[in-house]
Design a protein around this motif. Structure first.
Motif, short mmCIF file in Angstrom:
data_model
loop_
_atom_site.label_atom_id
_atom_site.label_comp_id
_atom_site.label_asym_id
_atom_site.label_seq_id
_atom_site.Cartn_x
_atom_site.Cartn_y
_atom_site.Cartn_z
N LYS A 268 38.05 36.18 44.56
CA LYS A 268 37.34 36.52 43.33
C LYS A 268 38.13 37.56 42.56
O LYS A 268 38.74 38.45 43.15
N PRO A 269 38.08 37.51 41.24
CA PRO A 269 38.75 38.53 40.44
C PRO A 269 38.05 39.89 40.60
O PRO A 269 36.83 39.97 40.51
N MET A 270 38.83 40.92 40.88
CA MET A 270 38.30 42.28 41.00
C MET A 270 39.46 43.26 41.00
O MET A 270 40.62 42.86 41.11
N SER A 271 39.15 44.52 40.94
CA SER A 271 40.18 45.56 41.01
C SER A 271 40.48 45.84 42.48
O SER A 271 39.70 45.47 43.38
N ALA A 272 41.58 46.52 42.73
CA ALA A 272 41.94 46.89 44.10
C ALA A 272 40.87 47.80 44.70
O ALA A 272 40.54 47.68 45.89
N GLU A 273 40.32 48.68 43.91
CA GLU A 273 39.27 49.59 44.40
C GLU A 273 38.04 48.81 44.84
O GLU A 273 37.44 49.09 45.89
N GLU B 129 43.33 42.21 36.57
CA GLU B 129 44.26 42.45 35.46
C GLU B 129 45.37 41.40 35.40
O GLU B 129 45.69 40.88 34.34
N THR B 130 45.97 41.10 36.55
CA THR B 130 47.14 40.22 36.57
C THR B 130 46.80 38.77 36.87
O THR B 130 47.64 37.89 36.71
N GLU B 131 45.59 38.52 37.39
CA GLU B 131 45.16 37.19 37.80
C GLU B 131 45.95 36.65 39.01
O GLU B 131 45.91 35.47 39.30
N GLU B 132 46.70 37.51 39.67
CA GLU B 132 47.49 37.12 40.83
C GLU B 132 46.72 37.45 42.12
O GLU B 132 45.92 38.38 42.15
#
Length: 186
Positions: A134-139, A159-162
């Motif tokens: 799922k898309p999310m931030s590292a935090e 952010e990067t979709e990677e």
């Protein structure tokens, strides 16, 4: 054949330390006589409590050896790291040569004898999972990992979709691995 890059954190790398590290690590060079030049990265670190840590990374085209050990003195840590690296090489050599004999290929590493370790078992995958990334931030990924009680967590960077992986380090800090899908890799 081995080129050494020895550096220190909180310690000055003296010629004696450099020579000791190079002499000890050169023990594993015999296993890679057919490989092109290999750069060995050695990092020595001394902590406030006096413990010394040695980290050695040996990147090669088909294999990356890496070991780290902490003990009361740097020389002891280097001894322990080299022992660990030698066990890794022997384990790898035994498995590769066994597989290549089964498939009829010549041995892939040098003819140095690999001592079979009776304690080692073949690698078995005992569980297979499919996870959605799922898309999310590292935090956010770290929070998810902690809530699940896992040591790592795979996610898609918002952010990067990677695809990326966060993991908990032995020190208690966190690491982030960005997955580069454009690299062929070995």
């Amino acid at each position: 054949m081995f080129t050494y890059n020895v550096r220190g954190e909180n310690i000055e790398i003296t010629p004696a330390i450099r020579d000791y590290a190079e002499n000890k690590i050169s023990k594993i060079e015999k296993y890679f006589q057919n490989e092109p030049d290999i750069t060995v990265y050695v990092n020595a670190k001394v902590y406030r409590n006096g413990d010394a840590k040695a980290e050695v990374t040996v990147p090669m085209p088909r294999l990356t050896l890496r070991a780290e050990e902490t003990s009361q003195d740097l020389y002891g840590s280097l001894d322990l790291v080299v022992d660990k690296l030698e066990r890794q090489v022997k384990k790898y050599k035994t498995k590769v040569n066994r597989k290549s004999r089964e498939k009829g290929f010549p041995e892939m590493l040098t003819d140095q004898p690999a001592e079979a370790d009776d304690n080692e078992e073949d690698i078995k995958i005992v569980r297979h999972k499919t996870v959605g990334v799922k898309p999310m931030s590292a935090e956010e990924a770290i929070l998810q990992m902690e809530m699940l009680g896992h040591a790592f967590f795979v996610f898609r960077d918002a952010e990067t979709e990677e695809v990326a992986v966060v993991y908990k380090r032995h020190s208690g800090d966190y690491g982030l691995i960005d997955v580069d899908t454009t690299v062929g890799g070995e």
